[in-house]
Enzyme design. Sequence first.
Site, PDB file in Angstrom:
ATOM      1  N   THR A   1      39.008  37.062  35.245  1.00 10.64           N
ATOM      2  CA  THR A   1      39.424  38.222  34.833  1.00 10.64           C
ATOM      3  C   THR A   1      39.547  39.223  35.908  1.00 10.64           C
ATOM      4  O   THR A   1      38.259  39.517  36.708  1.00 10.64           O
ATOM      5  CB  THR A   1      38.866  37.977  33.798  1.00 10.64           C
ATOM      6  OG1 THR A   1      37.719  39.302  33.953  1.00 10.64           O
ATOM      7  CG2 THR A   1      38.958  37.745  32.575  1.00 10.64           C
ATOM      8  N   GLY A   2      40.386  40.305  35.687  1.00 11.40           N
ATOM      9  CA  GLY A   2      40.681  41.355  36.522  1.00 11.40           C
ATOM     10  C   GLY A   2      40.331  40.797  37.656  1.00 11.40           C
ATOM     11  O   GLY A   2      39.975  41.232  39.508  1.00 11.40           O
ATOM     12  N   GLY A   3      41.479  39.329  38.676  1.00  8.49           N
ATOM     13  CA  GLY A   3      41.450  39.005  39.516  1.00  8.49           C
ATOM     14  C   GLY A   3      42.573  39.409  40.606  1.00  8.49           C
ATOM     15  O   GLY A   3      43.382  39.292  41.730  1.00  8.49           O
TER      16      GLY A   3
ATOM     17  N   GLY B   1      40.861  44.343  43.757  1.00 10.21           N
ATOM     18  CA  GLY B   1      39.273  44.703  44.106  1.00 10.21           C
ATOM     19  C   GLY B   1      38.393  43.356  44.290  1.00 10.21           C
ATOM     20  O   GLY B   1      38.252  42.345  44.748  1.00 10.21           O
ATOM     21  N   ILE B   2      36.875  43.249  43.950  1.00  9.77           N
ATOM     22  CA  ILE B   2      35.762  42.629  43.934  1.00  9.77           C
ATOM     23  C   ILE B   2      36.626  40.549  42.655  1.00  9.77           C
ATOM     24  O   ILE B   2      36.482  40.146  43.417  1.00  9.77           O
ATOM     25  CB  ILE B   2      34.746  42.637  43.051  1.00  9.77           C
ATOM     26  CG1 ILE B   2      33.918  43.295  43.948  1.00  9.77           C
ATOM     27  CG2 ILE B   2      33.754  41.546  42.852  1.00  9.77           C
ATOM     28  CD1 ILE B   2      32.941  44.092  43.069  1.00  9.77           C
TER      29      ILE B   2
ATOM     30  N   SER C   1      25.701  44.381  37.925  1.00 15.39           N
ATOM     31  CA  SER C   1      25.556  45.609  38.768  1.00 15.39           C
ATOM     32  C   SER C   1      24.270  46.462  39.612  1.00 15.39           C
ATOM     33  O   SER C   1      23.626  45.465  38.654  1.00 15.39           O
ATOM     34  CB  SER C   1      27.044  46.630  37.997  1.00 15.39           C
ATOM     35  OG  SER C   1      26.740  47.927  38.805  1.00 15.39           O
TER      36      SER C   1
ATOM     37  N   TYR D   1      27.004  53.023  31.248  1.00 19.43           N
ATOM     38  CA  TYR D   1      27.178  51.685  32.273  1.00 19.43           C
ATOM     39  C   TYR D   1      26.486  51.318  32.768  1.00 19.43           C
ATOM     40  O   TYR D   1      26.257  49.859  32.199  1.00 19.43           O
ATOM     41  CB  TYR D   1      28.339  52.861  33.137  1.00 19.43           C
ATOM     42  CG  TYR D   1      29.252  51.639  34.176  1.00 19.43           C
ATOM     43  CD1 TYR D   1      29.272  50.373  34.241  1.00 19.43           C
ATOM     44  CD2 TYR D   1      27.753  51.413  35.427  1.00 19.43           C
ATOM     45  CE1 TYR D   1      29.987  49.775  35.239  1.00 19.43           C
ATOM     46  CE2 TYR D   1      28.045  50.055  36.507  1.00 19.43           C
ATOM     47  CZ  TYR D   1      29.334  49.300  36.392  1.00 19.43           C
ATOM     48  OH  TYR D   1      29.530  48.488  37.463  1.00 19.43           O
TER      49      TYR D   1
END
Length: 255
Positions: free
Chosen positions: A11-13, A16-17, A140, A153
């Site tokens: 996901t979110g691929g 960025g990371i 994180s 966060y």
Amino acid sequence: MKLKDKVTVVTGGNSGIGFGIASSFSREGANGAITGRNQETINRSIELLGTNFIGLKGDVTNLDDLERIFKETFSKFGKIDALVVNAGGVVDGSPMGSVADVGEIGYDKYMALNLKSVYFTVQKALPYLNDGSSVILIGSTAAHRAAPGMSVYSAAKAAVVSFAKGFSLDLLARKIRVNVLSPGSIETPVFDKLAPAEQVGLVKQFWVNQIPVGRLGQPADIGQAAVFLASDESTFILGSELLVDGGMTNISLMK
């Protein structure tokens, strides 16, 4: 080819990371899907990843989108061997702030993106995961180090670490292992969201000064660690956190 023929979802691929992880997976022989909210960046990423990956537009805070993402991946590739729950970070249009500044709306947005979505991404994926699969939650170093204006966060990411432990117990019967991969400061477009353009260089240098190895991490650094957690080499590891931060969390620089 540590991930040869393994089906993966990141996901979110699309940047960025997440893109760094998807790229590393692709090089190791995996196929599967990346997700994101921006169709343009999805398309660019898929061009680079090649035909063994598909791009699916969706919002991880929307449960219907999550359901559709996993159904489409299953329809194309079959059951999933590795899930990377990466989407998260800074909420567009809602800057981080101190406890004196962030109200209920901002709090809810950050928790929805960085914690609630993690829970429901895993839940919605369960019918489509192979027994013995690997789930990698992206945490994180903020879960361990306080920084001004990052309390909400940081709290969400600390809870993600807890999720990995609890999920691992919940899924023992299916031999699904859940771990957290926690990046430090990584060279990604997120810096453009944290500071005005003319200050981005100063912000990056501030973080470099905190990192014992003396550089920002690269998405590929996280990708290589993710390959390990997704592969059969890590089958004895579950409920753990892997810090990939150049030593920033556990080593203090005495200057």
